[in-house]
Design an enzyme around this catalytic site. Structure first.
Site, PDB file in Angstrom:
ATOM      1  N   HIS A 174      -1.537  19.732   7.325  1.00 40.66           N
ATOM      2  CA  HIS A 174      -2.380  18.802   6.852  1.00 40.66           C
ATOM      3  C   HIS A 174      -1.829  17.236   6.711  1.00 40.66           C
ATOM      4  O   HIS A 174      -0.628  17.093   6.483  1.00 40.66           O
ATOM      5  CB  HIS A 174      -2.883  19.135   5.317  1.00 40.66           C
ATOM      6  CG  HIS A 174      -3.684  20.171   5.203  1.00 40.66           C
ATOM      7  ND1 HIS A 174      -4.650  20.642   5.870  1.00 40.66           N
ATOM      8  CD2 HIS A 174      -2.991  21.386   4.647  1.00 40.66           C
ATOM      9  CE1 HIS A 174      -4.903  21.981   5.394  1.00 40.66           C
ATOM     10  NE2 HIS A 174      -3.980  22.443   4.623  1.00 40.66           N
TER      11      HIS A 174
ATOM     12  N   ASN B   5     -10.360   0.956   1.971  1.00 44.17           N
ATOM     13  CA  ASN B   5      -8.944   1.020   1.689  1.00 44.17           C
ATOM     14  C   ASN B   5      -8.662   0.659   0.353  1.00 44.17           C
ATOM     15  O   ASN B   5      -8.674  -0.421  -0.279  1.00 44.17           O
ATOM     16  CB  ASN B   5      -8.180  -0.394   2.756  1.00 44.17           C
ATOM     17  CG  ASN B   5      -6.813  -0.386   2.323  1.00 44.17           C
ATOM     18  OD1 ASN B   5      -6.239   0.102   1.488  1.00 44.17           O
ATOM     19  ND2 ASN B   5      -6.129  -1.080   3.317  1.00 44.17           N
TER      20      ASN B   5
ATOM     21  N   HIS C  42      -2.131   6.873   5.575  1.00 39.18           N
ATOM     22  CA  HIS C  42      -2.990   5.835   4.543  1.00 39.18           C
ATOM     23  C   HIS C  42      -4.210   5.089   5.648  1.00 39.18           C
ATOM     24  O   HIS C  42      -4.104   4.637   6.591  1.00 39.18           O
ATOM     25  CB  HIS C  42      -2.102   4.871   4.182  1.00 39.18           C
ATOM     26  CG  HIS C  42      -2.545   3.274   3.856  1.00 39.18           C
ATOM     27  ND1 HIS C  42      -3.217   3.361   2.716  1.00 39.18           N
ATOM     28  CD2 HIS C  42      -2.174   2.052   4.039  1.00 39.18           C
ATOM     29  CE1 HIS C  42      -3.699   2.006   2.482  1.00 39.18           C
ATOM     30  NE2 HIS C  42      -2.968   1.190   3.425  1.00 39.18           N
TER      31      HIS C  42
ATOM     32  N   HIS D 230      12.561   0.919   5.080  1.00 44.48           N
ATOM     33  CA  HIS D 230      12.632  -0.403   4.674  1.00 44.48           C
ATOM     34  C   HIS D 230      13.145  -1.479   5.762  1.00 44.48           C
ATOM     35  O   HIS D 230      14.160  -1.315   6.224  1.00 44.48           O
ATOM     36  CB  HIS D 230      13.109  -0.778   3.345  1.00 44.48           C
ATOM     37  CG  HIS D 230      12.551  -2.103   2.765  1.00 44.48           C
ATOM     38  ND1 HIS D 230      12.285  -3.287   3.218  1.00 44.48           N
ATOM     39  CD2 HIS D 230      12.161  -2.099   1.653  1.00 44.48           C
ATOM     40  CE1 HIS D 230      11.830  -4.251   2.454  1.00 44.48           C
ATOM     41  NE2 HIS D 230      11.638  -3.527   1.195  1.00 44.48           N
TER      42      HIS D 230
ATOM     43  N   CYS E 260       0.546  -1.387  -0.051  1.00 42.85           N
ATOM     44  CA  CYS E 260      -0.184  -0.038   0.028  1.00 42.85           C
ATOM     45  C   CYS E 260       0.842   1.468  -0.178  1.00 42.85           C
ATOM     46  O   CYS E 260       0.366   2.338  -0.312  1.00 42.85           O
ATOM     47  CB  CYS E 260      -0.895  -0.085   1.205  1.00 42.85           C
ATOM     48  SG  CYS E 260      -2.034  -1.212   1.230  1.00 42.85           S
TER      49      CYS E 260
END
Length: 513
Positions: free
Chosen positions: A397, A434, A401, A313, A234
């Site tokens: 702002h 989602n 996700h 990562h 995502c």
């Protein structure tokens, strides 16, 4: 509470009636102002002394300075030449500015709407789920935060469902081309002027690729640089933005088209492993197209400038690597399993990401407080809670996700955000579900539709993805965004007056008679 009442009391906004998002207390705000302007305070005496000295210069002093320069002309020319060379090297090596002209989010037609009741009806009619797992899906759905207007592709809504390659291509084409058509119409950019194409979709990777489908459909030029990102979760939308940014440092005077989406048709799970059933309940149809430019002439008509991208990562850690994992269940059916460690892994990835991002965006006042807390705890062994930087001092702002209610609750708590800051993410989850990597753009579109974006405002997009990754992008608004000019490319415009809505902790699914 009504949507209108919420809009008035929640804080912030651009409708003229709201008082703005919550801000730090007066003491902390005063401290922030003092530290932020410390440089000017320290330089003020030197500037005053210099001004006083300049005011006392006489014509004879200027004449003496002129004579000195003429006597040492070779030295003056050398200094100017060195300064010019250094300035030239700096300007040549400085990264090119990347502008976001506009973006568009896809809005499916009414025949794709899936209510909670429709979802349960289709799951029951599939005949593959046990009664216990139907009850499990109902429980997840009731607590998901999803509303009654999300979308599924036709293949999943058909009776019986008919997932196949042809239907998956049809869904991909509808989402990609629908968003791109709206974007090109809004910006007036010709398809043949696009020099870079980046498409990301994790679970559907046909041959030819999705990026090739875009090239073919819009008859893009033969030397277009096209990339197709798959299996990156995502957060792949921000990876696409980062890749496009890097490519725009190489390709001069170019447009880069980024398309972010997920495909539901071939990725609906037809088994009874509960860790895989979660995705059925949360993921929905959607996508977005974004147009970037490195042309200086485009700055005036662009909405935003890309300020930072930060990618972290944690794939080297086995627990993080396997917490979102596509595999076969015991019956041989393919699904995406979500580990119980997901929230802990996401929290660790978020911590790493904001540790890198913080020094780039936080004001010095927040960095000093964080450093003081760290020194007190690590060096002096003081028993004190670690200081959580106030990112509200850096951004107006937040686009987080919309992976699920638990994800949003966790980030709201960890970053100490207000309901107003979380509103775009929660309303996107409610209205669209989602939509994977494209959810960040539905959230930014919500903020624009509310009229909240003003010139100079900073927006933080942050997303999580399999691997496990946490990625951020920071944008600065180059102009005020007026909702009246967003028709066609903004999917919220026609219904924004209904939001925000109250989202109960539990919303019952009405059983069919």
């Amino acid at each position: 509470m009504s949507a209108a009442a919420q809009e008035t009391t929640a804080g912030g906004g651009g409708d003229g009636k709201r008082q703005g998002p919550c801000r730090p207390g007066h003491l902390k705000l005063g401290y922030h102002i003092v530290v932020s302007n410390a440089v000017y305070v320290l330089l003020a005496p030197f500037a005053a002394a210099l001004a006083l000295r300049a005011s006392r210069l006489t014509p004879s002093d200027l004449a003496a300075a002129r004579a000195y320069l003429l006597a040492n002309l070779h030295l003056a020319v050398s200094l100017v030449s060195v300064a010019t060379a250094l300035a030239t090297v700096y300007l040549a090596r400085r990264p090119r500015a990347v502008y976001l002209l506009d973006f568009a989010c896809y809005k499916p037609g009414p025949d794709h709407v899936v209510t909670r009741e429709t979802f349960m009806k289709q799951s029951s009619k599939a005949g593959v789920f046990t009664d216990d797992n139907l009850a499990f899906q109902r429980k997840i759905l009731e607590r998901s935060g999803l509303g009654q207007g999300t979308y599924f592709p036709a293949a999943v809504l058909n009776s019986p469902p008919n997932p196949c390659m042809a239907e998956a291509r049809r869904e991909a084409e509808a989402v990609m081309f629908g968003a791109i058509d709206s974007l090109l119409a809004k910006t007036g950019v010709r398809a043949r002027d696009i020099g870079v194409v980046v498409v990301n979709c994790s679970l559907f990777n046909p041959t030819p690729s999705l990026s090739a489908m875009v090239v073919n459909h819009y008859k893009l030029r033969g030397n277009v640089a096209s990339y197709n990102l798959g299996g990156m979760g995502c957060s792949a939308g921000l990876i696409s933005i980062d890749l496009a940014k890097q490519l725009l440092q190489v390709h001069r005077n170019s447009y880069a088209l980024v398309v972010s989406m997920e495909n539901i048709t071939l990725n609906w799970y037809w088994g009874n492993d509960r860790s895989m059933l979660m995705s059925n309940c949360l993921f929905r149809m959607g996508g977005a197209a974004i147009l970037l430019s490195n042309r200086a002439a485009d700055k005036r008509r662009s909405k935003y400038q890309l300020v930072h991208t930060v990618r972290t990562h944690h794939g080297a850690d086995d627990r993080a690597y396997r917490c979102v994992f596509q595999e076969e269940d015991k019956a041989g059916r393919v699904g995406v399993a979500l580990s119980k460690d997901l929230m802990a892994v996401a929290g660790e990835a978020l911590k790493t990401n904001i540790t890198t991002l913080g020094p780039l965006v936080l004001p010095m006042s927040e960095q000093i407080l964080f450093l003081t807390s760290l020194i007190g705890k690590k060096i002096f062994g003081l028993k004190m809670k670690p200081y959580i930087p106030d990112f509200k001092m850096a951004f107006e702002h937040f686009c987080i996700h919309a992976g699920g209610r638990a994800v949003l609750d966790t980030i709201e708590k960890n970053l100490e955000l207000s309901d107003w800051h979380m509103e775009p993410s929660r309303m996107t989850l409610n209205r669209w579900g989602n939509t994977s990597s494209s959810s960040l753009w539905y959230e930014l579109a919500y903020t624009e539709a509310k009229g909240r974006v003003r010139r100079g405002h900073r927006a933080w997009q942050i997303a999580f993805g399999s691997g496990f990754k946490c990625n951020s992008a920071v944008w600065r608004a180059l102009k005020d965004i007026h909702p009246s000019k967003e028709a066609g490319s903004n999917p919220w415009i026609e219904e924004i007056h209904r939001f925000p809505v109250e989202v109960p902790k539990v919303e019952s699914v009405v059983s069919s008679p």
